[in-house]
Design a protein around this motif. Structure first.
Motif, mmCIF file in Angstrom:
data_model
loop_
_atom_site.group_PDB
_atom_site.id
_atom_site.type_symbol
_atom_site.label_atom_id
_atom_site.label_comp_id
_atom_site.label_asym_id
_atom_site.label_seq_id
_atom_site.Cartn_x
_atom_site.Cartn_y
_atom_site.Cartn_z
ATOM 1 N N ASN A 147 -61.691 -15.710 -104.045
ATOM 2 C CA ASN A 147 -62.833 -15.547 -103.144
ATOM 3 C C ASN A 147 -64.025 -16.359 -103.626
ATOM 4 O OD1 ASN A 147 -62.481 -13.990 -100.832
ATOM 5 N ND2 ASN A 147 -62.560 -12.060 -101.951
ATOM 6 N N PRO A 148 -64.785 -16.969 -102.705
ATOM 7 C CA PRO A 148 -64.469 -17.196 -101.291
ATOM 8 C C PRO A 148 -63.679 -18.483 -101.105
ATOM 9 C CG PRO A 148 -66.690 -17.938 -101.743
ATOM 10 C CD PRO A 148 -66.158 -17.404 -103.050
ATOM 11 N N PHE A 149 -63.177 -18.693 -99.868
ATOM 12 C CA PHE A 149 -62.490 -19.939 -99.516
ATOM 13 C C PHE A 149 -63.454 -20.800 -98.692
ATOM 14 C CE2 PHE A 149 -59.132 -16.863 -100.185
ATOM 15 C CZ PHE A 149 -58.206 -17.572 -100.945
ATOM 16 N N PHE A 150 -63.409 -22.106 -98.915
ATOM 17 C CA PHE A 150 -64.301 -23.021 -98.211
ATOM 18 C C PHE A 150 -63.491 -24.045 -97.424
ATOM 19 C CE2 PHE A 150 -66.774 -21.466 -101.784
ATOM 20 C CZ PHE A 150 -68.007 -21.181 -101.215
ATOM 21 N N SER A 151 -63.937 -24.339 -96.204
ATOM 22 C CA SER A 151 -63.321 -25.406 -95.417
ATOM 23 C C SER A 151 -63.972 -26.737 -95.769
ATOM 24 C CB SER A 151 -63.490 -25.137 -93.922
ATOM 25 O OG SER A 151 -64.863 -25.237 -93.553
ATOM 26 N N THR A 152 -63.259 -27.821 -95.520
ATOM 27 C CA THR A 152 -63.844 -29.145 -95.704
ATOM 28 C C THR A 152 -64.433 -29.669 -94.399
ATOM 29 O OG1 THR A 152 -61.693 -30.198 -95.294
ATOM 30 C CG2 THR A 152 -62.264 -29.724 -97.590
ATOM 31 N N GLY A 153 -64.051 -29.050 -93.286
ATOM 32 C CA GLY A 153 -64.581 -29.414 -91.982
ATOM 33 C C GLY A 153 -65.168 -28.206 -91.289
ATOM 34 N N ASN A 154 -65.207 -28.238 -89.966
ATOM 35 C CA ASN A 154 -65.853 -27.158 -89.217
ATOM 36 C C ASN A 154 -64.868 -26.158 -88.621
ATOM 37 O OD1 ASN A 154 -64.890 -28.961 -87.224
ATOM 38 N ND2 ASN A 154 -66.398 -28.192 -85.754
ATOM 39 N N ALA A 155 -63.622 -26.148 -89.119
ATOM 40 C CA ALA A 155 -62.633 -25.206 -88.578
ATOM 41 C C ALA A 155 -61.688 -24.726 -89.673
ATOM 42 C CB ALA A 155 -61.840 -25.844 -87.446
ATOM 43 N N MET A 156 -61.176 -23.525 -89.482
ATOM 44 C CA MET A 156 -60.218 -22.925 -90.403
ATOM 45 C C MET A 156 -59.273 -22.050 -89.573
ATOM 46 S SD MET A 156 -61.081 -20.495 -93.702
ATOM 47 C CE MET A 156 -61.918 -21.742 -94.677
ATOM 48 N N THR A 157 -57.985 -22.071 -89.867
ATOM 49 C CA THR A 157 -57.000 -21.300 -89.103
ATOM 50 C C THR A 157 -56.315 -20.284 -90.003
ATOM 51 O OG1 THR A 157 -56.600 -23.132 -87.581
ATOM 52 C CG2 THR A 157 -54.923 -21.422 -87.681
ATOM 53 N N LEU A 158 -56.251 -19.034 -89.534
ATOM 54 C CA LEU A 158 -55.603 -17.950 -90.261
ATOM 55 C C LEU A 158 -54.366 -17.507 -89.489
ATOM 56 C CD1 LEU A 158 -58.599 -17.960 -91.270
ATOM 57 C CD2 LEU A 158 -58.341 -15.499 -91.658
ATOM 58 N N VAL A 159 -53.221 -17.501 -90.150
ATOM 59 C CA VAL A 159 -51.963 -17.089 -89.517
ATOM 60 C C VAL A 159 -51.426 -15.874 -90.268
ATOM 61 C CG1 VAL A 159 -49.643 -17.759 -88.837
ATOM 62 C CG2 VAL A 159 -51.473 -19.474 -88.879
ATOM 63 N N PHE A 160 -51.375 -14.730 -89.584
ATOM 64 C CA PHE A 160 -50.844 -13.509 -90.186
ATOM 65 C C PHE A 160 -49.480 -13.202 -89.586
ATOM 66 C CE2 PHE A 160 -50.179 -8.884 -89.972
ATOM 67 C CZ PHE A 160 -50.155 -8.608 -91.337
ATOM 68 N N THR A 161 -48.491 -12.932 -90.433
ATOM 69 C CA THR A 161 -47.149 -12.571 -89.968
ATOM 70 C C THR A 161 -46.657 -11.340 -90.715
ATOM 71 O OG1 THR A 161 -46.134 -14.114 -91.552
ATOM 72 C CG2 THR A 161 -46.509 -14.932 -89.321
ATOM 73 N N SER A 162 -45.925 -10.488 -90.006
ATOM 74 C CA SER A 162 -45.284 -9.327 -90.632
ATOM 75 C C SER A 162 -43.817 -9.297 -90.232
ATOM 76 C CB SER A 162 -45.979 -8.027 -90.201
ATOM 77 O OG SER A 162 -45.882 -7.837 -88.796
ATOM 78 N N ASP A 163 -42.988 -8.738 -91.115
ATOM 79 C CA ASP A 163 -41.554 -8.674 -90.824
ATOM 80 C C ASP A 163 -41.225 -7.391 -90.059
ATOM 81 O OD1 ASP A 163 -41.703 -6.688 -92.726
ATOM 82 O OD2 ASP A 163 -40.521 -7.738 -94.237
ATOM 83 N N GLY A 164 -39.962 -6.981 -90.083
ATOM 84 C CA GLY A 164 -39.533 -5.862 -89.252
ATOM 85 C C GLY A 164 -39.663 -4.488 -89.863
ATOM 86 N N SER A 165 -40.208 -4.381 -91.073
ATOM 87 C CA SER A 165 -40.326 -3.067 -91.704
ATOM 88 C C SER A 165 -41.453 -3.050 -92.724
ATOM 89 C CB SER A 165 -39.016 -2.688 -92.411
ATOM 90 O OG SER A 165 -38.759 -3.590 -93.474
ATOM 91 N N VAL A 166 -41.953 -1.868 -93.006
ATOM 92 C CA VAL A 166 -43.010 -1.596 -93.994
ATOM 93 C C VAL A 166 -44.337 -2.231 -93.556
ATOM 94 C CG1 VAL A 166 -43.727 -1.659 -96.413
ATOM 95 C CG2 VAL A 166 -41.289 -1.569 -95.845
ATOM 96 N N VAL A 167 -45.314 -1.396 -93.314
ATOM 97 C CA VAL A 167 -46.619 -1.886 -92.861
ATOM 98 C C VAL A 167 -47.728 -1.312 -93.742
ATOM 99 C CG1 VAL A 167 -45.932 -2.278 -90.478
ATOM 100 C CG2 VAL A 167 -46.736 -0.025 -91.143
ATOM 101 N N PHE A 168 -48.809 -2.089 -93.852
ATOM 102 C CA PHE A 168 -49.974 -1.698 -94.613
ATOM 103 C C PHE A 168 -51.223 -1.852 -93.719
ATOM 104 C CE2 PHE A 168 -46.832 -2.375 -97.782
ATOM 105 C CZ PHE A 168 -47.208 -1.681 -98.920
ATOM 106 N N SER A 169 -52.391 -1.651 -94.305
ATOM 107 C CA SER A 169 -53.619 -1.728 -93.491
ATOM 108 C C SER A 169 -54.054 -3.156 -93.219
ATOM 109 C CB SER A 169 -54.743 -0.953 -94.165
ATOM 110 O OG SER A 169 -55.012 -1.468 -95.461
ATOM 111 N N GLY A 170 -53.570 -4.131 -94.008
ATOM 112 C CA GLY A 170 -53.866 -5.521 -93.703
ATOM 113 C C GLY A 170 -55.055 -6.078 -94.457
ATOM 114 N N PHE A 171 -55.890 -6.842 -93.762
ATOM 115 C CA PHE A 171 -56.991 -7.527 -94.423
ATOM 116 C C PHE A 171 -58.246 -7.505 -93.571
ATOM 117 C CE2 PHE A 171 -55.182 -10.784 -91.704
ATOM 118 C CZ PHE A 171 -56.289 -11.442 -91.209
ATOM 119 N N ARG A 172 -59.342 -7.771 -94.265
ATOM 120 C CA ARG A 172 -60.656 -7.891 -93.595
ATOM 121 C C ARG A 172 -61.469 -8.926 -94.366
ATOM 122 N NH1 ARG A 172 -65.790 -5.315 -94.304
ATOM 123 N NH2 ARG A 172 -66.930 -5.048 -92.348
#
Length: 288
Positions: free
Chosen positions: A263-288
């Motif tokens: 922490n923290p992460f910095f972009s080099t330009g004016n955009a950043m893409t976040l891709v979240f994927t989960s499989d078919g079992s076991v879940v948690f609260s995730g991220f913020r």
């Protein structure tokens, strides 16, 4: 001797008893938006080709308003279903690509909405895709006026489809560009409750031209599985340094140890893409 009644083989003048009613092919993809902000799609009367019968009814090409491509940049506009406010036709498939200047997002507001209703919107529908062209923001049908829809980046795709029966008035919607924000929050689906199984969420963060993004995590709780030293094989969050998933990968995160995140992460330009994927079992609260 007459030939068989097959379009590829039949000479109509030699086989007058062979009669086939012509049918249209599916519409082609629209051409790139021109500098006059128009695009054209085409179809041909070859499905099948008519034999000893009249040509298909209707037009073989259709031109509509568009933006993006060679069209000068615009900040607002209106889209609507074919024939609106009259009923839309059967078997219609129309795509409305909306593009604004990089660093901005798009707000889509429906002003009129009347499509054939069905519990899963499996007959006639409007589908709205986010900036990546894959993430589905909404799939809509019925008569209730939808709430405004916001893109995560500078592109939004609206797809209209009608099946072979039941026609309604259709829809009309306005869109506008929203200048890049200076701060905000992004979370996993359902946060702070558990995220769903088999989930894929793509979020693009955009700021104004010349600005950069500082991304700071305040919570991290994502399933982690280890296999021969490899991590993030089950659920994960991948961060890309661009408006698409082809940019440099800044991080691939899972687990529950926030102190291990750079922490923290910095972009080099004016955009950043976040891709979240989960499989078919076991879940948690995730991220913020």
């Amino acid at each position: 001797m007459f030939e068989d009644c097959v379009p590829e083989w039949t000479n109509p003048s030699k086989n007058p008893d062979c009669v086939l009613i012509g049918g249209w092919t599916v519409w082609s993809q629209p051409t790139t938006c021109s500098n006059s902000c128009k695009s054209t799609r085409t179809r041909t009367c070859t499905n099948p080709m008519p034999i000893n019968s009249k040509e298909c009814e209707g037009q073989g090409s259709e031109t509509s308003a568009c933006n993006g491509g060679d069209c000068p940049s615009t900040t607002s506009g209106t889209i609507q279903s074919t024939n609106f406010p009259s009923n839309y036709p059967d078997k219609e498939d129309t795509t409305f690509p909306i593009v604004v200047v990089a660093g901005s997002t798009i707000t889509l507001t429906f002003t009129d909405f009347d499509l054939e209703p069905e519990a899963t919107c499996g007959y006639d529908y409007v589908k709205v895709l986010d900036t990546d062209g894959v993430t589905q923001l909404k799939k809509l049908c019925g008569t209730s006026l939808p709430s405004p829809i916001n893109s995560s980046g500078n592109k939004l795709t609206v797809i209209f489809h009608s099946d072979h029966s039941v026609n309604k008035k259709g829809f009309q919607a306005s869109w506008k560009a929203v200048s890049g924000v200076s701060s905000g929050e992004v979370t996993s689906p359902g946060y702070p409750s558990s995220y769903p199984n088999s989930q894929r969420q793509v979020k693009t963060i955009s700021v104004g031209q010349g600005a950069k993004i500082k991304l700071t995590f305040t919570a991290l709780n994502i399933e982690v599985c280890n296999d021969e030293g490899l991590v993030c094989l089950c659920d994960k969050l991948t961060i890309y340094d661009s408006a698409t998933q082809t940019g440099t990968k800044l991080a691939e995160l899972c687990g529950t140890d926030l102190s291990s995140v750079s922490n923290p992460f910095f972009s080099t330009g004016n955009a950043m893409t976040l891709v979240f994927t989960s499989d078919g079992s076991v879940v948690f609260s995730g991220f913020r």
